[in-house]
Design an enzyme around this catalytic site. Structure first.
Site, mmCIF file in Angstrom:
data_model
loop_
_atom_site.group_PDB
_atom_site.id
_atom_site.type_symbol
_atom_site.label_atom_id
_atom_site.label_comp_id
_atom_site.label_asym_id
_atom_site.label_seq_id
_atom_site.Cartn_x
_atom_site.Cartn_y
_atom_site.Cartn_z
ATOM 1 N N LYS A 159 0.939 -1.198 -0.063
ATOM 2 C CA LYS A 159 -0.137 -0.024 0.055
ATOM 3 C C LYS A 159 0.732 1.334 0.149
ATOM 4 O O LYS A 159 1.891 1.431 0.154
ATOM 5 C CB LYS A 159 -0.873 0.019 1.165
ATOM 6 C CG LYS A 159 -1.939 -0.956 1.243
ATOM 7 C CD LYS A 159 -3.033 -1.143 2.291
ATOM 8 C CE LYS A 159 -3.795 -2.169 2.264
ATOM 9 N NZ LYS A 159 -5.161 -2.081 3.167
ATOM 10 N N ARG A 163 2.251 -6.456 9.290
ATOM 11 C CA ARG A 163 1.248 -5.468 9.779
ATOM 12 C C ARG A 163 1.480 -5.176 11.170
ATOM 13 O O ARG A 163 1.562 -4.067 11.801
ATOM 14 C CB ARG A 163 -0.086 -5.865 9.738
ATOM 15 C CG ARG A 163 -0.657 -5.833 8.142
ATOM 16 C CD ARG A 163 -1.910 -6.319 7.970
ATOM 17 N NE ARG A 163 -2.614 -6.471 6.841
ATOM 18 C CZ ARG A 163 -3.591 -6.938 6.244
ATOM 19 N NH1 ARG A 163 -3.961 -8.096 6.905
ATOM 20 N NH2 ARG A 163 -3.910 -6.718 4.978
ATOM 21 N N ASN A 205 -2.228 -0.136 6.640
ATOM 22 C CA ASN A 205 -1.660 -1.493 7.332
ATOM 23 C C ASN A 205 -0.740 -2.191 6.326
ATOM 24 O O ASN A 205 -0.576 -3.270 6.652
ATOM 25 C CB ASN A 205 -2.948 -2.448 7.799
ATOM 26 C CG ASN A 205 -3.709 -3.049 6.787
ATOM 27 O OD1 ASN A 205 -3.542 -2.633 5.600
ATOM 28 N ND2 ASN A 205 -4.824 -3.670 6.850
ATOM 29 N N HIS A 254 -2.125 -5.814 1.416
ATOM 30 C CA HIS A 254 -3.181 -6.495 0.895
ATOM 31 C C HIS A 254 -2.797 -7.853 0.300
ATOM 32 O O HIS A 254 -1.996 -7.890 -0.196
ATOM 33 C CB HIS A 254 -4.109 -5.662 0.101
ATOM 34 C CG HIS A 254 -5.154 -6.464 -0.735
ATOM 35 N ND1 HIS A 254 -6.495 -6.611 0.012
ATOM 36 C CD2 HIS A 254 -5.305 -7.316 -1.663
ATOM 37 C CE1 HIS A 254 -7.312 -7.260 -0.523
ATOM 38 N NE2 HIS A 254 -6.405 -7.821 -1.694
ATOM 39 N N ARG A 292 -1.052 -14.438 3.770
ATOM 40 C CA ARG A 292 -2.028 -14.061 4.866
ATOM 41 C C ARG A 292 -1.258 -14.066 6.003
ATOM 42 O O ARG A 292 -1.464 -13.178 7.205
ATOM 43 C CB ARG A 292 -3.167 -14.390 4.817
ATOM 44 C CG ARG A 292 -4.190 -14.229 3.397
ATOM 45 C CD ARG A 292 -5.475 -14.712 3.505
ATOM 46 N NE ARG A 292 -6.508 -13.862 4.115
ATOM 47 C CZ ARG A 292 -6.923 -12.688 4.013
ATOM 48 N NH1 ARG A 292 -6.556 -12.087 3.010
ATOM 49 N NH2 ARG A 292 -7.707 -12.207 4.912
#
Length: 175
Positions: free
Chosen positions: A8, A105, A115, A118, A85
């Site tokens: 991000k 994160r 955060n 993604h 993840r």
């Protein structure tokens, strides 16, 4: 298995954070199949996050994700979706700091929106999300042509291109 990973704007804006996330990808033995940096258009971002439309954070998320460059990866690994993840950690940064402090994160996230990363949450989402960022990429062609070469090795990481390729080919085949 393939998954989409996004870095991000909060992380891309800081070269040391961007490099730390990139190194996490490499050190966890992901193959970087494709990579690109882009400025996301608001209409593309809204389409991507349409499942969240109407939720309290939707507009803030769209504004943030279009506020600066992002980096998109197609990553390959056995159980790539779950592994990415797990590396990212929980979406909520406060939770990530307590439950998974060494996650991306947990160690680098600022807020639940800022955060850092993604990742796709399912095989169906991964296919849809990969197509959104890499419209010329054919999963079927990759599994038929590139994946066997990468699986059987030898594999070379090209820092200039930022991707892995079969050592004898020197790069990915055109999509």
């Amino acid at each position: 298995q393939l998954t989409l990973a996004l870095i991000k704007p909060d992380a891309v804006a800081h070269p040391l954070i961007l490099e730390a996330v990139h190194q996490q990808i490499l050190s966890n033995k992901f193959l970087i199949v494709r990579m690109r940096e882009l400025l996301w258009k608001p209409e593309d971002c809204r389409r991507f996050y349409r499942e969240h439309e109407g939720r309290f954070f939707y507009q803030r998320l769209v504004e943030f994700m279009t506020s600066g460059p992002i980096r998109a990866y197609i990553l390959a690994h056995k159980d790539a979706i779950q592994l990415w993840r797990t590396l990212m950690g929980p979406t909520r940064v406060f939770r990530a700091r307590h439950i998974a402090p060494d996650s991306i994160r947990g160690s680098l996230g600022l807020t639940d929106t800022r955060n850092t990363t993604h990742g796709s949450d399912s095989v169906v989402s991964a296919s849809r999300e990969i197509a959104a960022f890499f419209p010329d990429f054919s999963e079927q062609r990759w599994y038929e042509e590139e994946e066997p070469q990468l699986r059987c090795g030898p594999v070379h990481y090209s820092p200039e291109e930022g991707i892995h390729c079969a050592a004898e080919t020197g790069g990915p085949k055109p999509a």
